[in-house]
Design a protein around this motif. Structure first.
Motif, PDB file in Angstrom:
ATOM      1  N   ASN A   1      -5.293  26.045  28.925  1.00  0.00           N
ATOM      2  CA  ASN A   1      -5.494  25.009  27.905  1.00  0.00           C
ATOM      3  C   ASN A   1      -5.179  25.473  26.488  1.00  0.00           C
ATOM      4  O   ASN A   1      -5.452  24.763  25.522  1.00  0.00           O
ATOM      5  CB  ASN A   1      -6.915  24.446  27.955  1.00  0.00           C
ATOM      6  CG  ASN A   1      -7.158  23.636  29.216  1.00  0.00           C
ATOM      7  OD1 ASN A   1      -6.275  22.895  29.660  1.00  0.00           O
ATOM      8  ND2 ASN A   1      -8.332  23.789  29.798  1.00  0.00           N
ATOM      9  N   GLN A   2      -4.592  26.670  26.333  1.00  0.00           N
ATOM     10  CA  GLN A   2      -4.134  27.109  25.021  1.00  0.00           C
ATOM     11  C   GLN A   2      -2.842  26.378  24.665  1.00  0.00           C
ATOM     12  O   GLN A   2      -1.984  26.141  25.509  1.00  0.00           O
ATOM     13  CB  GLN A   2      -3.894  28.625  25.025  1.00  0.00           C
ATOM     14  CG  GLN A   2      -3.299  29.162  23.721  1.00  0.00           C
ATOM     15  CD  GLN A   2      -2.931  30.632  23.831  1.00  0.00           C
ATOM     16  OE1 GLN A   2      -3.361  31.329  24.754  1.00  0.00           O
ATOM     17  NE2 GLN A   2      -2.134  31.125  22.895  1.00  0.00           N
ATOM     18  N   GLN A   3      -2.675  26.018  23.401  1.00  0.00           N
ATOM     19  CA  GLN A   3      -1.441  25.375  22.958  1.00  0.00           C
ATOM     20  C   GLN A   3      -0.377  26.448  22.794  1.00  0.00           C
ATOM     21  O   GLN A   3      -0.462  27.293  21.913  1.00  0.00           O
ATOM     22  CB  GLN A   3      -1.666  24.622  21.639  1.00  0.00           C
ATOM     23  CG  GLN A   3      -0.438  23.834  21.178  1.00  0.00           C
ATOM     24  CD  GLN A   3      -0.760  22.872  20.057  1.00  0.00           C
ATOM     25  OE1 GLN A   3      -1.352  21.826  20.275  1.00  0.00           O
ATOM     26  NE2 GLN A   3      -0.394  23.250  18.832  1.00  0.00           N
ATOM     27  N   VAL A   4       0.654  26.403  23.668  1.00  0.00           N
ATOM     28  CA  VAL A   4       1.690  27.441  23.708  1.00  0.00           C
ATOM     29  C   VAL A   4       2.921  26.948  22.952  1.00  0.00           C
ATOM     30  O   VAL A   4       3.377  25.815  23.148  1.00  0.00           O
ATOM     31  CB  VAL A   4       2.070  27.779  25.164  1.00  0.00           C
ATOM     32  CG1 VAL A   4       3.117  28.888  25.195  1.00  0.00           C
ATOM     33  CG2 VAL A   4       0.830  28.169  25.959  1.00  0.00           C
TER      34      VAL A   4
ATOM     35  N   ALA B   1      -0.594  33.627  28.188  1.00  0.00           N
ATOM     36  CA  ALA B   1      -1.416  32.704  27.399  1.00  0.00           C
ATOM     37  C   ALA B   1      -2.638  32.328  28.221  1.00  0.00           C
ATOM     38  O   ALA B   1      -2.745  32.655  29.413  1.00  0.00           O
ATOM     39  CB  ALA B   1      -0.619  31.468  26.995  1.00  0.00           C
ATOM     40  N   LEU B   2      -3.590  31.620  27.574  1.00  0.00           N
ATOM     41  CA  LEU B   2      -4.822  31.218  28.236  1.00  0.00           C
ATOM     42  C   LEU B   2      -4.718  29.786  28.741  1.00  0.00           C
ATOM     43  O   LEU B   2      -3.921  28.980  28.248  1.00  0.00           O
ATOM     44  CB  LEU B   2      -5.997  31.331  27.267  1.00  0.00           C
ATOM     45  CG  LEU B   2      -6.315  32.735  26.733  1.00  0.00           C
ATOM     46  CD1 LEU B   2      -7.418  32.652  25.698  1.00  0.00           C
ATOM     47  CD2 LEU B   2      -6.690  33.669  27.873  1.00  0.00           C
TER      48      LEU B   2
ATOM     49  N   ARG C   1       0.415  22.739  26.995  1.00  0.00           N
ATOM     50  CA  ARG C   1      -0.835  23.327  27.474  1.00  0.00           C
ATOM     51  C   ARG C   1      -0.807  23.373  29.001  1.00  0.00           C
ATOM     52  O   ARG C   1      -0.517  22.362  29.648  1.00  0.00           O
ATOM     53  CB  ARG C   1      -2.039  22.497  27.012  1.00  0.00           C
ATOM     54  CG  ARG C   1      -2.244  22.433  25.515  1.00  0.00           C
ATOM     55  CD  ARG C   1      -3.428  21.534  25.174  1.00  0.00           C
ATOM     56  NE  ARG C   1      -3.553  21.294  23.749  1.00  0.00           N
ATOM     57  CZ  ARG C   1      -4.271  22.047  22.924  1.00  0.00           C
ATOM     58  NH1 ARG C   1      -4.944  23.079  23.417  1.00  0.00           N
ATOM     59  NH2 ARG C   1      -4.330  21.765  21.636  1.00  0.00           N
TER      60      ARG C   1
END
Length: 747
Positions: A360-363, A357-358, A400
């Protein structure tokens, strides 16, 4: 004053070691009372009195008096043939005559063939599996009286012929550095029983030994090496040797491949075997193997083939990292562990989490659970592995990550006190797609002033450059920016080191602990005391640890050395100093020694320190419960010819009982344990042979040796047949809570 009473056999009589505090003028008479136990052996006894100055502790004078006692005497005979054959049932018969004794004698046969088999009968038979000359022994016990007979028996192969063993070895005469070389062995056996065992040594100055008929090996440097094959069958050996010339070859890039063989399922508390392998091309070193077991601990096992034990059911992601010449090969897989505490409730669970994931992406973190035989409602816990204390108590949640890196998440489901755990890793990238892995190789122990090697390795893909390295040695000194570096610690202690690698904003972090001890050791074991056990081990739903508290009441600094007598790694040591009038707490003794397992724990010092130990279950990061084990000198423990009693034992649905023995003496000990119901009915028993310093524990003794699980009130009699100074204790464990109560022995 201190007193003891020495029996005609030369042993101190149980209960005669006493201390009296008296006062008065120098020639005032003083009275001491020494009482012989019932069933004492007959003969001449020596009563000894030692008088000390109360203020200084200095020995002022001694006196000794002898007297004759007509007590229990025991005579015995043993009839054993002097020869026999492999596979033949050989008769061992005996008689015993008791005078002035109450009760019936007990008989113990030892057969001298290296097995732990002991026959507890007056007459028995035994079959030897290999030719040789063996020393048998009969020990007869009645009260405090003993009679011992011994002899030898020579066992020949069946059919009156001799075992002959031939062998051959096929090994190339030349190779290049880093090349995987095949070593092939074979053997032929005539008139032998059993299967040959093969042992290869490679002559490169290492301790590497391959225990297989056929194996492979890679030499890290050029030279001419002498290899050796040893084939063993019973007492017969065959040896082949040869040389191999290893050259440097043509330099090119090192290519590394690897594989892992791990079962897909296992059981709580059962050792699981993890097997690794590697192939190399144009590499100049020997591959190093590092296993991680995915159970939420920081445990790393270094070895091609290792074992690990899981203490909770669940599905775990294991990882094998192989390193050679800076090249890495990684293999991962999962293993599902079943079983758990004694309950009808069974819990399963699953977790779905993205692998990448990136920042600050919401996982999304999605969990599932299944339950069989449970009555409660599931509770859910998510841990995100980013160093925060955040815990999401929900079946499904989001999170995040604020910075790049590889994080180990964990998901737990709890129903009726039964756990299911899942864990995995998620790689957080800055958006460029760079992926980074790393490994660190650091010794577990070192000494003050020693040069310690810290080796870091990394592999990466889709990154713009090579990663940067940063070593933190944990002692507040200047970090190092080299991949491989050295460091010298100036003071003893446990230091948490950390390797950080970073490239394109992606981090990989590895950490661990190195235990640094002082080079100063006690000049001699002037003062010695023992504790039943020192441990760092897993049990039934438990993680056991041992702490030792040491108080120095003297006016001089005390040099102290803790010695863990292990059955697998010899004597492990840990040194410390205790200032005058101060106390030191040594936490997790075995862990600081870098040892996983248990053993007899000895404390040596050059001053008369006071100490106590606590062995406990580390139930969580903050919760513990356990047992105190007090110190004993060898003279205070149980000697040959003495009886000890363990009372208040149970084995039923609510409780279980274990019995532990530790040999504090310098010679081997033999011990017989007999189990009784509360009404005095003999239920069964067993014997143990203990090497010097060895600790052994039998779990659930009434179930294992008497087949009983309905004991609400039981006791055990422990007879030391040979040896000096055996510590005896029992643990009565609550099956619901896992809490253990220590039961020390009684004379």
């Amino acid at each position: 004053m201190e007193t003891n009473l020495v029996s005609p056999s030369g042993f101190i009589v149980a209960g005669s070691e006493k201390t009296y505090t008296t006062s008065g003028a120098q020639n005032d008479p003083q009275t001491v009372a020494l009482v012989l136990p019932a069933g004492a052996e007959g003969g001449t006894y020596k009563a000894k009195v030692f008088v000390f100055d109360k203020a200084s502790g200095r020995l002022e004078t001694t006196c000794e008096k002898t007297f004759t006692v007509t007590g229990c005497t025991l005579a015995c005979t043993a009839t054993v043939p002097s020869t026999g054959q492999v596979g033949q049932a050989i008769s061992f018969t005996s008689t015993a005559t008791a005078t002035g004794c109450a009760g019936a004698p007990e008989y113990f046969w030892f057969f001298g063939d290296g097995t732990t088999i002991v026959a507890q009968a007056q007459n028995t038979t035994y079959t030897y599996s290999a030719p040789g000359t063996y020393t048998w022994e009969l020990v007869v016990v009645l009260g405090n009286a003993r009679c011992v007979k011994s002899g030898t028996i020579t066992i020949s192969p069946g059919g009156g012929t001799t075992c002959t063993l031939g062998c051959n070895a096929v090994v190339p005469t030349t190779a290049t550095v880093g090349q995987t070389i095949s070593f092939q062995g074979s053997a032929t056996a005539t008139n032998c029983s059993g299967t040959p065992q093969y042992f290869w040594t490679f002559g490169d100055g290492t301790t590497a030994v391959a225990q297989a008929q056929n194996t492979t090996f890679s030499y890290p440097a050029a030279g001419t090496y002498t290899w050796e094959l040893i084939v063993v069958l019973g007492t017969t050996r065959c040896v082949r040797t040869g040389t191999i010339n290893v050259t440097s070859g043509t330099p090119s890039s090192c290519v590394l491949g690897c594989d892992a063989v791990v079962p897909t399922t296992g059981t709580v508390g059962t050792a699981i075997t993890f097997q690794g392998s590697a192939t190399t091309s144009n590499c100049s070193g020997t591959p190093e193997y590092f296993w991680r077991f995915g159970d939420g601990t920081t445990a790393v096992a270094q070895g091609r083939t290792v074992t690990a034990t899981y203490d909770l059911p669940g599905t775990y992601t294991w990882e094998l990292t192989v390193v050679v010449n800076g090249a890495l090969c990684v293999r991962r897989g999962t293993i599902t562990i079943i079983g758990g505490p004694a309950t009808g409730c069974r819990v399963g669970c699953s977790a779905v989490v993205p692998a990448v994931a990136l920042v600050n992406q919401q996982v999304q973190f999605v969990g599932g659970a299944t339950a069989t035989g449970c009555t409660g409602t599931p509770e859910y816990f998510w841990f995100f592995g980013d160093g925060t204390t955040a815990v999401a108590q929900a079946q499904n949640t989001t999170w995040r990550y604020s910075r790049p890196g590889t994080y180990t998440w964990e998901y737990m489901v709890v129903i009726d006190g039964v756990w299911c755990r899942r864990s995995g890793q998620i790689t957080i990238v800055s958006g460029a797609g760079c992926v980074l892995n790393c490994a660190a190789v650091v010794p577990a122990t070192a000494q003050v002033g020693q040069t310690v090697s810290f080796r870091g390795f990394a592999s990466w893909a889709n990154c713009s450059r090579s990663p940067a390295y940063l070593w933190d040695f944990g002692d507040r000194t200047m970090p190092s920016g080299d991949a491989t570096t050295t460091h010298v610690y100036s003071a003893p202690g446990s230091y948490e080191w950390q390797l950080t690698t970073v490239v394109d904003g992606v981090y990989c972090v590895r950490s661990g602990v190195i235990v640094v001890t002082s080079a100063a050791q006690p000049a001699a074991c002037t003062y010695s005391q023992w504790f039943q056990v020192g441990t760092q081990a897993t049990g039934i739903g438990a993680n056991w640890r041992t702490d030792v508290a040491i108080l120095n009441p003297t006016s001089a600094t005390a040099q102290v050395q803790l010695r863990l007598h292990t059955s697998t790694a010899g004597i492990k040591t840990l040194a410390t100093t205790v200032a005058a009038g101060r106390q030191v707490l040594v936490a997790n003794v075995a862990g600081q020694m870098g040892y996983n397992g248990s053993g007899g724990l000895q404390l040596c010092s050059d001053q008369p320190v006071r100490a106590n130990s606590r062995t406990y279950n580390q139930a969580s990061a903050t919760d513990t419960y356990g047992q105190y084990y007090g110190p004993y000198t060898t003279n205070q423990a149980v000697w040959a010819g003495e009886l000890a009693w363990l009372v208040g034992l149970k084995e039923n649905a609510a409780f279980r009982s274990n019995i532990a023995l530790t040999n504090t003496g310098a010679t081997p000990a033999r011990v017989a344990v007999t189990l009784f119901n509360g009404d005095g009915t003999r239920l069964g028993g067993y014997t143990e042979s203990l090497a010097a310093g060895e600790w052994k524990q039998q779990t659930r003794v009434f179930q294992k040796f008497a087949g009983r699980t309905d004991i609400g009130s039981g006791f055990a009699r422990v007879a030391v047949l040979s040896g000096t100074g055996v510590i005896v204790s029992a643990s009565v464990i609550d099956n619901k809570t896992g809490d253990a109560t220590t039961n020390p022995w009684l004379f």
